[in-house]
Motif scaffolding. Structure first.
Motif, mmCIF file in Angstrom:
data_model
loop_
_atom_site.group_PDB
_atom_site.id
_atom_site.type_symbol
_atom_site.label_atom_id
_atom_site.label_comp_id
_atom_site.label_asym_id
_atom_site.label_seq_id
_atom_site.Cartn_x
_atom_site.Cartn_y
_atom_site.Cartn_z
ATOM 1 N N ASN A 140 16.079 12.656 5.552
ATOM 2 C CA ASN A 140 17.133 12.674 4.546
ATOM 3 C C ASN A 140 17.527 11.284 4.075
ATOM 4 O OD1 ASN A 140 17.593 15.578 4.545
ATOM 5 N ND2 ASN A 140 18.393 15.274 6.606
ATOM 6 N N GLY A 141 16.731 10.284 4.456
ATOM 7 C CA GLY A 141 17.038 8.916 4.075
ATOM 8 C C GLY A 141 17.753 8.162 5.187
ATOM 9 N N SER A 142 18.109 6.912 4.905
ATOM 10 C CA SER A 142 18.750 5.985 5.841
ATOM 11 C C SER A 142 17.693 5.177 6.567
ATOM 12 C CB SER A 142 19.636 6.706 6.862
ATOM 13 O OG SER A 142 20.055 5.822 7.888
ATOM 14 N N ALA A 143 17.988 3.894 6.794
ATOM 15 C CA ALA A 143 17.057 3.014 7.489
ATOM 16 C C ALA A 143 17.049 3.273 8.983
ATOM 17 C CB ALA A 143 17.409 1.551 7.215
ATOM 18 N N SER A 144 18.212 3.618 9.545
ATOM 19 C CA SER A 144 18.270 3.771 11.000
ATOM 20 C C SER A 144 19.162 4.911 11.463
ATOM 21 C CB SER A 144 18.768 2.466 11.640
ATOM 22 O OG SER A 144 20.046 2.114 11.129
ATOM 23 N N GLY A 145 19.676 5.723 10.544
ATOM 24 C CA GLY A 145 20.495 6.850 10.949
ATOM 25 C C GLY A 145 21.802 6.414 11.589
ATOM 26 N N VAL A 146 22.408 7.332 12.322
ATOM 27 C CA VAL A 146 23.676 7.026 12.990
ATOM 28 C C VAL A 146 23.600 7.511 14.432
ATOM 29 C CG1 VAL A 146 24.741 9.173 12.167
ATOM 30 C CG2 VAL A 146 26.188 7.270 12.891
ATOM 31 N N SER A 147 23.953 6.637 15.352
ATOM 32 C CA SER A 147 23.949 6.978 16.771
ATOM 33 C C SER A 147 25.228 7.723 17.118
ATOM 34 C CB SER A 147 23.851 5.704 17.621
ATOM 35 O OG SER A 147 24.126 5.997 18.989
ATOM 36 N N LEU A 148 25.106 8.972 17.500
ATOM 37 C CA LEU A 148 26.278 9.768 17.864
ATOM 38 C C LEU A 148 26.801 9.405 19.252
ATOM 39 C CD1 LEU A 148 25.250 13.243 16.405
ATOM 40 C CD2 LEU A 148 26.597 11.424 15.343
ATOM 41 N N GLU A 149 26.067 8.548 19.959
ATOM 42 C CA GLU A 149 26.575 8.023 21.231
ATOM 43 C C GLU A 149 27.524 6.857 20.976
ATOM 44 O OE1 GLU A 149 23.000 7.053 23.276
ATOM 45 O OE2 GLU A 149 22.406 9.146 23.537
ATOM 46 N N LYS A 150 27.145 5.988 20.048
ATOM 47 C CA LYS A 150 28.023 4.877 19.690
ATOM 48 C C LYS A 150 29.183 5.372 18.828
ATOM 49 C CE LYS A 150 28.001 0.403 17.218
ATOM 50 N NZ LYS A 150 28.770 -0.366 18.212
ATOM 51 N N THR A 156 0.824 -1.212 0.000
ATOM 52 C CA THR A 156 0.000 0.000 0.000
ATOM 53 C C THR A 156 0.857 1.262 0.000
ATOM 54 O OG1 THR A 156 -0.139 -0.051 2.421
ATOM 55 C CG2 THR A 156 -1.895 -1.154 1.189
ATOM 56 N N TRP A 157 2.100 1.156 0.468
ATOM 57 C CA TRP A 157 3.026 2.295 0.456
ATOM 58 C C TRP A 157 4.450 1.767 0.400
ATOM 59 C CZ3 TRP A 157 1.972 6.854 -1.097
ATOM 60 C CH2 TRP A 157 2.845 7.933 -0.878
ATOM 61 N N ILE A 158 5.354 2.575 -0.178
ATOM 62 C CA ILE A 158 6.742 2.157 -0.367
ATOM 63 C C ILE A 158 7.671 3.260 0.122
ATOM 64 C CG2 ILE A 158 8.472 1.391 -2.055
ATOM 65 C CD1 ILE A 158 5.809 0.819 -3.822
ATOM 66 N N GLU A 159 8.692 2.866 0.872
ATOM 67 C CA GLU A 159 9.640 3.844 1.400
ATOM 68 C C GLU A 159 11.083 3.392 1.158
ATOM 69 O OE1 GLU A 159 6.869 5.825 4.901
ATOM 70 O OE2 GLU A 159 8.529 4.508 5.471
ATOM 71 N N PRO A 160 11.700 3.839 0.059
ATOM 72 C CA PRO A 160 13.143 3.618 -0.106
ATOM 73 C C PRO A 160 13.901 4.405 0.964
ATOM 74 C CG PRO A 160 12.092 4.337 -2.152
ATOM 75 C CD PRO A 160 11.119 4.575 -1.054
ATOM 76 N N ASP A 161 15.154 4.021 1.209
ATOM 77 C CA ASP A 161 15.916 4.741 2.237
ATOM 78 C C ASP A 161 16.878 5.758 1.638
ATOM 79 O OD1 ASP A 161 17.528 2.798 1.211
ATOM 80 O OD2 ASP A 161 18.211 1.990 3.122
ATOM 81 N N SER A 162 16.657 6.136 0.371
ATOM 82 C CA SER A 162 17.411 7.244 -0.205
ATOM 83 C C SER A 162 16.585 7.895 -1.309
ATOM 84 C CB SER A 162 18.755 6.771 -0.775
ATOM 85 O OG SER A 162 18.573 5.940 -1.907
ATOM 86 N N LYS A 163 16.771 9.190 -1.474
ATOM 87 C CA LYS A 163 15.995 9.931 -2.463
ATOM 88 C C LYS A 163 16.357 9.523 -3.895
ATOM 89 C CE LYS A 163 15.394 13.774 0.741
ATOM 90 N NZ LYS A 163 15.739 15.176 1.104
ATOM 91 N N SER A 164 17.633 9.202 -4.120
ATOM 92 C CA SER A 164 18.028 8.798 -5.472
ATOM 93 C C SER A 164 17.439 7.438 -5.841
ATOM 94 C CB SER A 164 19.550 8.782 -5.614
ATOM 95 O OG SER A 164 20.146 7.945 -4.654
ATOM 96 N N ASN A 165 17.259 6.556 -4.847
ATOM 97 C CA ASN A 165 16.616 5.273 -5.136
ATOM 98 C C ASN A 165 15.126 5.447 -5.390
ATOM 99 O OD1 ASN A 165 18.155 2.798 -5.378
ATOM 100 N ND2 ASN A 165 18.951 3.249 -3.344
ATOM 101 N N LEU A 166 14.490 6.420 -4.741
ATOM 102 C CA LEU A 166 13.086 6.723 -5.030
ATOM 103 C C LEU A 166 12.958 7.217 -6.473
ATOM 104 C CD1 LEU A 166 10.131 7.079 -4.059
ATOM 105 C CD2 LEU A 166 10.754 9.404 -3.377
ATOM 106 N N GLU A 167 13.841 8.112 -6.874
ATOM 107 C CA GLU A 167 13.824 8.625 -8.243
ATOM 108 C C GLU A 167 14.102 7.501 -9.242
ATOM 109 O OE1 GLU A 167 16.756 11.663 -8.125
ATOM 110 O OE2 GLU A 167 15.553 13.028 -6.887
ATOM 111 N N PHE A 168 15.046 6.621 -8.896
ATOM 112 C CA PHE A 168 15.373 5.502 -9.774
ATOM 113 C C PHE A 168 14.176 4.566 -9.922
ATOM 114 C CE2 PHE A 168 16.853 1.088 -10.212
ATOM 115 C CZ PHE A 168 17.547 1.176 -11.413
ATOM 116 N N ALA A 169 13.503 4.259 -8.820
ATOM 117 C CA ALA A 169 12.347 3.368 -8.856
ATOM 118 C C ALA A 169 11.240 3.948 -9.738
ATOM 119 C CB ALA A 169 11.826 3.121 -7.439
#
Length: 379
Positions: free
Chosen positions: A169-179, A140-153
């Motif tokens: 801005n994309g990414s499946a899980s971002g980056v933990s600045l604590e880790k 029912t809905w689609i979410e690529p994790d980057s804008k260029s992949n959305l455009e490509f699709a």
């Protein structure tokens, strides 16, 4: 109370890209959360009590066992009556999208974290592209994790332009600045270099990920072999997944070379990134390229191939360099340029950290994801 379910083929994907989101959702809602993936007792034991775990036998690669997995999921979906199912990775997405449609799950979210057909040619590419379109049609809905992949699709006609979006801005899980804590970079750098007998003044090229052909490993090894000198090293972090497409002569050369270091997988990737002077992802296909923003968060410039995904995770000529996919000469030139130009490298390192911090911080991304799921559920 809403009931949601996350599905991937293997547990490592849930562990790496979904668990953090699930924890954030639990802390900020009263939703009921379930995980489905291949059977793994250790993974089940590691999960918080509030996450239900339902194992469904699934493997990577083509298998007739997928029919059984799909039917099993259909029964689970009918019984549990989930309000939303979220699936990613090729096999799990195919099985779950069919089962979800048959079970009439109202929200079927396909997290399109990479498209496998992109790495194929000829009839194989066509077959897997049709499978990708089928999954998209059932969702029912689609979410690529980057804008260029959305455009490509959209350009490939996988789904219409009014279907699909990218969170923040994309990414499946971002980056933990604590880790990925840049204040510990020098400490980690010294630790890893000492452990692997890498001189303090050596230049270290690095890669993190599955060591397989699709990650551009053949080109990386060939490029390094042609430019290596007595004071350069190549640090290879990840599991070896060799197949018939790997250049085994080149791979065996690297295994017997003391300046090419294979570490295996790790759960302290931030320490290994800190030991690198540049991170390289010369992949053929990616959904996003989480390793790119993780390297940048540790103040490490990057070299990526010119494919959708990784190019969204950096700024060309500011936080790193972009090279032609599957092109040894292009990669070799970039590797030499970044090694020989210290001022450029230092400037890129500073900008890389700022870019990752401002655009991919994990908890901020989780808040955007939760808002998106609420919207999909009509809250």
């Amino acid at each position: 109370m809403k009931k949601i379910c996350f599905i991937t083929t293997v547990p490592t994907t849930l562990q790496a890209f979904v668990l953090g989101t699930a924890k954030y959702i639990h802390e900020n809602t009263d939703w009921d959360i379930t995980f489905i993936c291949d059977c793994d007792e250790e993974f089940e034991k590691s999960l918080p009590d509030y996450i239900h775990y339902i194992p469904v036998p699934m493997k990577r690669g083509v298998s007739v066992a997928g029919i059984k997995a799909m039917l099993q999921m259909k029964k689970i979906f009918q019984k549990e009556k989930f309000d939303l199912i979220q699936y990613s990775t090729p096999n799990a997405s195919l099985y779950a999208s069919i089962a979800g449609k048959l079970a009439k799950v109202p929200v079927r979210l396909y997290c399109q974290w990479g498209m496998v057909f992109v790495g194929f040619q000829g009839i194989k590419r066509w077959i897997f592209k049709q499978e990708e379109k089928f999954v998209c049609k059932l969702s029912t809905w689609i979410e690529p994790d980057s804008k260029s992949n959305l455009e490509f699709a959209h350009s490939e006609g996988l789904y219409p332009e009014n279907k699909g979006s990218v969170i923040w801005n994309g990414s499946a899980s971002g980056v933990s600045l604590e880790k990925f804590d840049i204040s510990k970079k020098q400490e980690y750098r010294q630790k890893i270099r000492s452990e692997y007998s890498i001189p303090d003044d050596a230049f270290v090229y690095g890669f993190v990920g599955r060591i397989t052909r699709d990650k551009g490993i053949n080109e990386l090894l060939q490029a390094y072999k042609s430019i290596m000198n007595e004071n350069s090293y190549l640090l290879m972090v990840g599991n070896e997944e060799l197949d018939e497409n790997m250049n085994m002569e080149l791979f065996n050369w690297s295994k017997n070379n003391s300046q090419v270091i294979y570490t295996g997988a790790t759960n302290v990737v931030e320490q290994f990134l800190s030991a690198m002077d540049v991170y390289i992802l010369s992949s053929y296909r990616e959904g996003f390229g989480s390793g790119v923003i993780e390297a940048e968060a540790m103040g490490v410039p990057v070299i990526v191939s010119n494919i959708p995904g990784p190019t969204d995770a950096m700024i060309k000529d500011e936080t790193g360099l972009v090279v032609q996919k599957a092109d040894v000469d292009s990669l070799k030139s970039a590797m030499l340029e970044i090694r020989n130009n210290e001022n450029m490298r230092v400037c890129m390192a500073e900008k890389a950290y700022i870019f990752a911090r401002d655009n991919f911080e994990q908890k901020k991304l989780y808040s955007y994801i939760l808002d998106d799921r609420k919207k999909l559920l009509g809250e």
